[in-house]
Write a protein that holds these residues in place. Structure first.
Motif, PDB file in Angstrom:
ATOM      1  N   PHE A  23       0.859  -1.181   0.000  1.00  0.00           N
ATOM      2  CA  PHE A  23       0.000   0.000   0.000  1.00  0.00           C
ATOM      3  C   PHE A  23       0.896   1.232   0.000  1.00  0.00           C
ATOM      4  CE2 PHE A  23      -3.389  -2.705   2.064  1.00  0.00           C
ATOM      5  CZ  PHE A  23      -4.305  -2.578   1.019  1.00  0.00           C
ATOM      6  N   VAL A  24       0.720   2.093  -1.007  1.00  0.00           N
ATOM      7  CA  VAL A  24       1.665   3.199  -1.185  1.00  0.00           C
ATOM      8  C   VAL A  24       1.605   4.229  -0.048  1.00  0.00           C
ATOM      9  CG1 VAL A  24       1.632   2.964  -3.686  1.00  0.00           C
ATOM     10  CG2 VAL A  24       0.110   4.606  -2.598  1.00  0.00           C
ATOM     11  N   LEU A  25       0.473   4.309   0.648  1.00  0.00           N
ATOM     12  CA  LEU A  25       0.359   5.308   1.711  1.00  0.00           C
ATOM     13  C   LEU A  25       0.909   4.812   3.041  1.00  0.00           C
ATOM     14  CD1 LEU A  25      -3.173   6.690   0.809  1.00  0.00           C
ATOM     15  CD2 LEU A  25      -0.982   7.866   0.520  1.00  0.00           C
ATOM     16  N   SER A  26       1.464   3.613   3.066  1.00  0.00           N
ATOM     17  CA  SER A  26       1.993   3.095   4.324  1.00  0.00           C
ATOM     18  C   SER A  26       3.203   3.879   4.802  1.00  0.00           C
ATOM     19  CB  SER A  26       2.351   1.615   4.184  1.00  0.00           C
ATOM     20  OG  SER A  26       3.400   1.425   3.253  1.00  0.00           O
ATOM     21  N   ASP A  27       4.022   4.369   3.857  1.00  0.00           N
ATOM     22  CA  ASP A  27       5.221   5.097   4.290  1.00  0.00           C
ATOM     23  C   ASP A  27       5.330   6.487   3.683  1.00  0.00           C
ATOM     24  OD1 ASP A  27       5.972   4.556   1.641  1.00  0.00           O
ATOM     25  OD2 ASP A  27       8.052   4.132   2.190  1.00  0.00           O
ATOM     26  N   ARG A  28       4.237   6.987   3.107  1.00  0.00           N
ATOM     27  CA  ARG A  28       4.271   8.354   2.613  1.00  0.00           C
ATOM     28  C   ARG A  28       4.510   9.312   3.784  1.00  0.00           C
ATOM     29  NH1 ARG A  28       4.773   7.252  -2.384  1.00  0.00           N
ATOM     30  NH2 ARG A  28       3.177   7.778  -3.920  1.00  0.00           N
ATOM     31  N   ALA A  29       5.372  10.285   3.581  1.00  0.00           N
ATOM     32  CA  ALA A  29       5.654  11.260   4.633  1.00  0.00           C
ATOM     33  C   ALA A  29       4.380  11.979   5.068  1.00  0.00           C
ATOM     34  CB  ALA A  29       6.692  12.268   4.135  1.00  0.00           C
ATOM     35  N   ALA A  30       3.473  12.220   4.111  1.00  0.00           N
ATOM     36  CA  ALA A  30       2.215  12.887   4.443  1.00  0.00           C
ATOM     37  C   ALA A  30       1.384  12.044   5.395  1.00  0.00           C
ATOM     38  CB  ALA A  30       1.430  13.170   3.161  1.00  0.00           C
ATOM     39  N   SER A  31       1.307  10.738   5.139  1.00  0.00           N
ATOM     40  CA  SER A  31       0.532   9.844   6.005  1.00  0.00           C
ATOM     41  C   SER A  31       1.131   9.782   7.406  1.00  0.00           C
ATOM     42  CB  SER A  31       0.511   8.431   5.413  1.00  0.00           C
ATOM     43  OG  SER A  31       0.026   8.437   4.095  1.00  0.00           O
ATOM     44  N   ILE A  32       2.440   9.699   7.468  1.00  0.00           N
ATOM     45  CA  ILE A  32       3.121   9.607   8.764  1.00  0.00           C
ATOM     46  C   ILE A  32       2.914  10.885   9.577  1.00  0.00           C
ATOM     47  CG2 ILE A  32       5.403   9.456   9.839  1.00  0.00           C
ATOM     48  CD1 ILE A  32       6.148   7.561   7.496  1.00  0.00           C
ATOM     49  N   GLU A  33       2.932  12.035   8.900  1.00  0.00           N
ATOM     50  CA  GLU A  33       2.723  13.303   9.601  1.00  0.00           C
ATOM     51  C   GLU A  33       1.296  13.417  10.133  1.00  0.00           C
ATOM     52  OE1 GLU A  33       2.877  17.126  11.209  1.00  0.00           O
ATOM     53  OE2 GLU A  33       4.389  15.569  10.886  1.00  0.00           O
ATOM     54  N   VAL A  34       0.310  12.961   9.369  1.00  0.00           N
ATOM     55  CA  VAL A  34      -1.065  12.988   9.873  1.00  0.00           C
ATOM     56  C   VAL A  34      -1.187  12.088  11.094  1.00  0.00           C
ATOM     57  CG1 VAL A  34      -3.467  12.451   9.363  1.00  0.00           C
ATOM     58  CG2 VAL A  34      -2.074  13.567   7.632  1.00  0.00           C
ATOM     59  N   GLY A  35      -0.559  10.923  11.046  1.00  0.00           N
ATOM     60  CA  GLY A  35      -0.578  10.035  12.211  1.00  0.00           C
ATOM     61  C   GLY A  35       0.028  10.691  13.431  1.00  0.00           C
ATOM     62  N   ARG A  36       1.138  11.382  13.238  1.00  0.00           N
ATOM     63  CA  ARG A  36       1.781  12.074  14.364  1.00  0.00           C
ATOM     64  C   ARG A  36       0.854  13.142  14.926  1.00  0.00           C
ATOM     65  NH1 ARG A  36       3.195  16.454  15.948  1.00  0.00           N
ATOM     66  NH2 ARG A  36       2.518  17.420  13.990  1.00  0.00           N
ATOM     67  N   ALA A  37       0.221  13.924  14.029  1.00  0.00           N
ATOM     68  CA  ALA A  37      -0.665  14.998  14.479  1.00  0.00           C
ATOM     69  C   ALA A  37      -1.861  14.440  15.254  1.00  0.00           C
ATOM     70  CB  ALA A  37      -1.144  15.807  13.277  1.00  0.00           C
ATOM     71  N   LEU A  38      -2.390  13.304  14.816  1.00  0.00           N
ATOM     72  CA  LEU A  38      -3.515  12.692  15.527  1.00  0.00           C
ATOM     73  C   LEU A  38      -3.093  12.239  16.916  1.00  0.00           C
ATOM     74  CD1 LEU A  38      -5.219  10.553  12.732  1.00  0.00           C
ATOM     75  CD2 LEU A  38      -6.124  12.602  13.824  1.00  0.00           C
ATOM     76  N   ARG A  39      -1.949  11.594  16.999  1.00  0.00           N
ATOM     77  CA  ARG A  39      -1.479  11.104  18.307  1.00  0.00           C
ATOM     78  C   ARG A  39      -1.200  12.258  19.264  1.00  0.00           C
ATOM     79  NH1 ARG A  39       1.248   7.692  14.750  1.00  0.00           N
ATOM     80  NH2 ARG A  39       3.155   8.957  14.918  1.00  0.00           N
ATOM     81  N   ALA A  40      -0.773  13.390  18.708  1.00  0.00           N
ATOM     82  CA  ALA A  40      -0.479  14.569  19.538  1.00  0.00           C
ATOM     83  C   ALA A  40      -1.727  15.368  19.883  1.00  0.00           C
ATOM     84  CB  ALA A  40       0.531  15.468  18.816  1.00  0.00           C
ATOM     85  N   GLY A  41      -2.869  14.974  19.338  1.00  0.00           N
ATOM     86  CA  GLY A  41      -4.112  15.679  19.622  1.00  0.00           C
ATOM     87  C   GLY A  41      -4.295  16.972  18.862  1.00  0.00           C
ATOM     88  N   GLU A  42      -3.475  17.199  17.835  1.00  0.00           N
ATOM     89  CA  GLU A  42      -3.515  18.479  17.133  1.00  0.00           C
ATOM     90  C   GLU A  42      -4.762  18.646  16.268  1.00  0.00           C
ATOM     91  OE1 GLU A  42       0.205  18.806  15.064  1.00  0.00           O
ATOM     92  OE2 GLU A  42       1.369  18.522  16.900  1.00  0.00           O
ATOM     93  N   ALA A  43      -5.400  17.523  15.889  1.00  0.00           N
ATOM     94  CA  ALA A  43      -6.628  17.615  15.092  1.00  0.00           C
ATOM     95  C   ALA A  43      -7.840  17.868  15.972  1.00  0.00           C
ATOM     96  CB  ALA A  43      -6.836  16.327  14.293  1.00  0.00           C
TER      97      ALA A  43
END
Length: 308
Positions: free
Chosen positions: A118-138
Motif C-alpha cells: 500500500f503506497v500510503l503506508s510510508d508516505r511522509a504525508a501519512s506519517i505526519e497525519v498520524g503524528r498529528a492525531l497522536r499529539a491531539g492536534e486535530a
C-alpha cells in the motif's frame, strides 16, 4: 534470514513488477536471483524463467515479490511462505475472501514475513497525519472523505494489463480506493460498511458512493467517478481543531478557518524504493511501516463487500 543481501525473486513483470525490478537491481540490500512472467521477458542480463514455480522453489531465494494479477496472489504467496520465503505482495491481497484469509492464516502459522504494497503506508504525508492525531492536534476527529476522479479507466499506464479493466479483478475501488481505506483503517481503526452504491459500465465500476464507520463512530465517505475532468485523488480528515488533506498521493495540507496551507515535510516522500527498504527491515526482523496481510484482509473484505 540475517544475511546482509536478501536474495529476491520477482513474479510478474507488468508495470509494477518492472518498476520494482529496476529499483531492486540497484538496491544495496537486494540481489535479483530470478524473475518470471508468462509473457514479458526480463531485461538483458536478468535471470528469467516463464515458470513461476521455479522462483517459488528456488533454494537460493530468500524473499519473493509478487506483482502478478490479483487472482494469482494467494496461490503464489501461500506456496512461497510454505517454502520458507518472505513475501512482499502487491495489493489487493486477493479477490476471493477465503484465499485472503488463507494467506493471513498461513503467515501466522508459519511466522512468515509478509507485507502488502500500500503506497500510503510510508508516505511522509501519512506519517505526519498520524503524528498529528497522536499529539491531539486535530482535536476530535469528525469525519473522513475520499474523492477520486478518473477521466478514463484503466489509466494509461495500465492499459496493457487487461484484468485492470474487468469487474472480476480490477476497477478503481480495488486499485485505488483500497490505498485510502488502508490509511483510514490504520489511523482510525477498523472500518464497517454502512452503505454502498456502485454503478458498472461494460466491465468495472464507473461510479461509487460508499459510506462507512470507523472506530468511535467516525463517518467515512468514499466517492469515485469515471467522468470528464482532471484525474484527482483526495483524502481529507476533518478535525475540530485542524483538518488534514492529502492530494496527488503525497502533498499534505492543513486546514482551519483561515484556509488550507501546504505542510512542508521532512525526509523522503515515500516510494517503491523506501518501501523496498522497509521490506528489507521486515526480513531482518525489525519493525516497519509496511502493511501486513492482516491489514490487507480487512481492506479486501470491505472492497469485495461493496461489489455484492
Amino acid at each position: 534470514m540475517n544475511q546482509q543481501v536478501i536474495r529476491l525473486g520477482i513474479i510478474g513483470l507488468g508495470a509494477m513488477g518492472s518498476e520494482m525490478l529496476g529499483i531492486a537491481a540497484g538496491h544495496p540490500e537486494f540481489e535479483i536471483v530470478l524473475t518470471t512472467d508468462p509473457v514479458r521477458l526480463a531485461p538483458d542480463g536478468v535471470p528469467h524463467t516463464p515458470d513461476a514455480q521455479r522462483v517459488i522453489e528456488h533454494p537460493d531465494i530468500d524473499a519473493v515479490y509478487i506483482a502478478s494479477p490479483p487472482s494469482t496472489h494467494a496461490g503464489y504467496a501461500v506456496q512461497a511462505m510454505k517454502a520458507g520465503k518472505a513475501v512482499f505482495c502487491e495489493k489487493p491481497l486477493a479477490i476471493d475472501l477465503d484465499e485472503g484469509a488463507e494467506m493471513v492464516s498461513v503467515a501466522a502459522e508459519l511466522g512468515s514475513v509478509n507485507a502488502l504494497n500500500f503506497v500510503l503506508s510510508d508516505r511522509a504525508a501519512s506519517i505526519e497525519v498520524g503524528r498529528a492525531l497522536r499529539a491531539g492536534e486535530a482535536g476530535t476527529v469528525l469525519g473522513v472523505e475520499v474523492r477520486l476522479l478518473f477521466p478514463e479507466w484503466p489509466r494509461a499506464f495500465q492499459r496493457t494489463a487487461g484484468w485492470v479493466a474487468g469487474r472480476e479483478q480490477g476497477g478503481f475501488l480495488r486499485e485505488v480506493a483500497s490505498h485510502y481505506l488502508f490509511l483510514t483503517d490504520r489511523l482510525l481503526g477498523p472500518l464497517t460498511r454502512s452503505y454502498a452504491q456502485i454503478t458498472y459500465g461494460p466491465a468495472a465500476e464507473t461510479a461509487a458512493n460508499v459510506l462507512l464507520t470507523a472506530a468511535d463512530a467516525v463517518p467515512v465517505r468514499v466517492s469515485g467517478q469515471v467522468a470528464a475532468g482532471p484525474e484527482s485523488y483526495e483524502w481529507t480528515l476533518y478535525g475540530s481543531r485542524a483538518s488534514y488533506r492529502i492530494t496527488e498521493w503525497g502533498r499534505l495540507f492543513e486546514g482551519d478557518g483561515s484556509g488550507w496551507r501546504e505542510v512542508t515535510l521532512d525526509g523522503p516522500r515515500g516510494d517503491e524504493q523506501t518501501r523496498l527498504t522497509e521490506f528489507a527491515r521486515a526480513v531482518r526482523g525489525e519493525q516497519t511501516t509496511l502493511a501486513d496481510f492482516s491489514a490487507g484482509l480487512r481492506v479486501q473484505r470491505l472492497i469485495e463487500g461493496f461489489h455484492l
